[in-house]
Scaffold this motif. Structure first.
Motif, mmCIF file in Angstrom:
data_model
loop_
_atom_site.group_PDB
_atom_site.id
_atom_site.type_symbol
_atom_site.label_atom_id
_atom_site.label_comp_id
_atom_site.label_asym_id
_atom_site.label_seq_id
_atom_site.Cartn_x
_atom_site.Cartn_y
_atom_site.Cartn_z
ATOM 1 N N LYS A 156 0.839 -1.219 0.000
ATOM 2 C CA LYS A 156 0.000 0.000 0.000
ATOM 3 C C LYS A 156 0.867 1.260 0.000
ATOM 4 N N GLU A 157 1.870 1.286 0.875
ATOM 5 C CA GLU A 157 2.745 2.461 0.990
ATOM 6 C C GLU A 157 3.512 2.731 -0.299
ATOM 7 N N ASN A 158 3.708 1.713 -1.099
ATOM 8 C CA ASN A 158 4.419 1.851 -2.369
ATOM 9 C C ASN A 158 3.475 1.970 -3.557
ATOM 10 N N ASN A 159 2.223 2.291 -3.291
ATOM 11 C CA ASN A 159 1.232 2.588 -4.321
ATOM 12 C C ASN A 159 0.972 1.439 -5.292
ATOM 13 N N VAL A 160 0.969 0.210 -4.775
ATOM 14 C CA VAL A 160 0.600 -0.933 -5.603
ATOM 15 C C VAL A 160 -0.914 -0.897 -5.784
ATOM 16 N N GLN A 161 -1.350 -0.944 -7.036
ATOM 17 C CA GLN A 161 -2.770 -0.828 -7.347
ATOM 18 C C GLN A 161 -3.398 -2.108 -7.900
ATOM 19 N N GLN A 162 -2.558 -3.082 -8.248
ATOM 20 C CA GLN A 162 -3.069 -4.354 -8.741
ATOM 21 C C GLN A 162 -2.258 -5.495 -8.136
ATOM 22 N N VAL A 163 -2.962 -6.565 -7.783
ATOM 23 C CA VAL A 163 -2.333 -7.770 -7.254
ATOM 24 C C VAL A 163 -2.859 -8.942 -8.072
ATOM 25 N N ALA A 164 -1.957 -9.595 -8.802
ATOM 26 C CA ALA A 164 -2.318 -10.758 -9.622
ATOM 27 C C ALA A 164 -1.805 -12.007 -8.917
ATOM 28 N N TYR A 165 -2.598 -13.078 -8.947
ATOM 29 C CA TYR A 165 -2.213 -14.271 -8.183
ATOM 30 C C TYR A 165 -2.951 -15.516 -8.641
ATOM 31 N N VAL A 166 -2.284 -16.644 -8.437
ATOM 32 C CA VAL A 166 -2.930 -17.943 -8.417
ATOM 33 C C VAL A 166 -3.125 -18.232 -6.932
ATOM 34 N N VAL A 190 0.962 -7.839 -15.036
ATOM 35 C CA VAL A 190 1.715 -6.776 -14.366
ATOM 36 C C VAL A 190 2.434 -5.881 -15.377
ATOM 37 N N SER A 191 2.824 -6.433 -16.514
ATOM 38 C CA SER A 191 3.415 -5.609 -17.565
ATOM 39 C C SER A 191 2.381 -4.651 -18.150
ATOM 40 N N GLY A 192 1.188 -5.154 -18.383
ATOM 41 C CA GLY A 192 0.107 -4.304 -18.887
ATOM 42 C C GLY A 192 -0.285 -3.219 -17.900
ATOM 43 N N ALA A 193 -0.262 -3.556 -16.612
ATOM 44 C CA ALA A 193 -0.563 -2.543 -15.590
ATOM 45 C C ALA A 193 0.457 -1.406 -15.680
ATOM 46 N N TRP A 194 1.731 -1.749 -15.834
ATOM 47 C CA TRP A 194 2.775 -0.731 -15.943
ATOM 48 C C TRP A 194 2.542 0.158 -17.163
ATOM 49 N N LEU A 195 2.198 -0.449 -18.293
ATOM 50 C CA LEU A 195 1.910 0.339 -19.492
ATOM 51 C C LEU A 195 0.713 1.266 -19.282
ATOM 52 N N GLY A 196 -0.212 0.841 -18.424
ATOM 53 C CA GLY A 196 -1.387 1.654 -18.117
ATOM 54 C C GLY A 196 -1.168 2.636 -16.975
ATOM 55 N N GLY A 197 0.065 2.726 -16.480
ATOM 56 C CA GLY A 197 0.378 3.702 -15.448
ATOM 57 C C GLY A 197 0.160 3.246 -14.020
ATOM 58 N N GLN A 198 0.049 1.928 -13.810
ATOM 59 C CA GLN A 198 -0.166 1.421 -12.463
ATOM 60 C C GLN A 198 0.935 0.444 -12.067
ATOM 61 N N ARG A 199 1.109 0.343 -10.750
ATOM 62 C CA ARG A 199 2.046 -0.626 -10.191
ATOM 63 C C ARG A 199 1.279 -1.892 -9.825
ATOM 64 N N ALA A 200 1.817 -3.025 -10.241
ATOM 65 C CA ALA A 200 1.174 -4.299 -9.944
ATOM 66 C C ALA A 200 2.234 -5.291 -9.484
ATOM 67 N N LEU A 229 10.460 -3.296 -3.884
ATOM 68 C CA LEU A 229 9.504 -2.435 -4.589
ATOM 69 C C LEU A 229 10.180 -1.171 -5.119
ATOM 70 N N VAL A 230 11.036 -0.579 -4.312
ATOM 71 C CA VAL A 230 11.771 0.611 -4.752
ATOM 72 C C VAL A 230 12.672 0.259 -5.936
ATOM 73 N N SER A 231 13.372 -0.861 -5.840
ATOM 74 C CA SER A 231 14.252 -1.285 -6.919
ATOM 75 C C SER A 231 13.465 -1.533 -8.211
ATOM 76 N N ALA A 232 12.308 -2.148 -8.074
ATOM 77 C CA ALA A 232 11.495 -2.442 -9.262
ATOM 78 C C ALA A 232 10.888 -1.171 -9.853
ATOM 79 N N PHE A 233 10.139 -0.441 -9.053
ATOM 80 C CA PHE A 233 9.324 0.630 -9.613
ATOM 81 C C PHE A 233 10.016 1.988 -9.692
ATOM 82 N N ASP A 234 11.018 2.223 -8.875
ATOM 83 C CA ASP A 234 11.745 3.487 -8.978
ATOM 84 C C ASP A 234 12.964 3.362 -9.886
ATOM 85 N N ALA A 235 13.639 2.229 -9.847
ATOM 86 C CA ALA A 235 14.845 2.039 -10.656
ATOM 87 C C ALA A 235 14.594 1.226 -11.927
#
Length: 177
Positions: free
Chosen positions: A20-30, A63-73, A151-157
């Motif tokens: 939540k603190e890192n603004n994750v907006q989608q969670v995909a899972y089995v 999660v790749s599509g979420a990134w293209l749509g401007g969201q973190r997943a 999360l910082v490494s993934a979404f900020d870097a």
């Protein structure tokens, strides 16, 4: 990480709060018992879209599509699911997408199911061969910090990161006869 009354949070809740603190907006899972708390919290949160998958490799595309749509997943999966994703991981490198996954481990500590051993032993190496940086959480007190760093490494870097949640952390599974 502490709760409002200064009591330590369970590591499951600490992970969810870190998402939540890192603004994750989608969670995909089995569906997976090791991720059940985060899944339940994501489903109940109106700011997070939960996406149930039929197979883990779909999650790489989601999660790749979420990134293209401007969201973190994030993708939640079990170590056995990593083997299903290897071919799809090439998408991440080819397109330079950031990526973050939480992986509950099997085939480690007190594993009762021999079918889990092979992929459990190969998970870290398979991820690294596909260019994904791997961090491991072995104790509850390090969960929030390592997840936050990933999360910082993934979404900020813009890196590709997998956090392995050790089998001793998530708890020993027992065979029910």
């Amino acid at each position: 990480m502490t709760s409002p009354n200064s009591e330590p949070l369970e590591w499951h809740e600490a992970i969810f709060q870190t998402l939540k603190e890192n603004n994750v907006q989608q969670v995909a899972y089995v569906p997976d018992a090791g991720h059940s708390h985060v899944i339940k919290r994501a489903k109940a949160d109106p700011d997070i879209r939960d996406i149930v998958l039929t197979t883990e490799e779909e999650g790489v595309a989601v999660v790749s599509g979420a990134w293209l749509g401007g969201q973190r997943a994030v993708l939640l999966m079990q170590s056995s699911g990593v083997g299903n994703c290897v071919n799809m991981f090439s998408l991440l490198d080819s397109c330079r997408f950031p990526f973050f996954t939480l992986v509950t481990m099997r085939g480690e500590y007190a594993e009762f199911n021999p079918w889990q051993n092979s992929m459990g032993l190969a998970t870290e190496g398979a991820l690294e061969l596909m260019g994904i940086t791997v961090y491991r959480v072995n104790s509850p007190d390090e969960a929030a910090e390592i997840v936050d760093a990933g999360l910082v490494s993934a979404f900020d870097a813009g890196n590709r990161v997998a956090i392995l949640l050790s089998q001793s952390l998530i708890g020993r599974k027992k065979w029910m006869r």
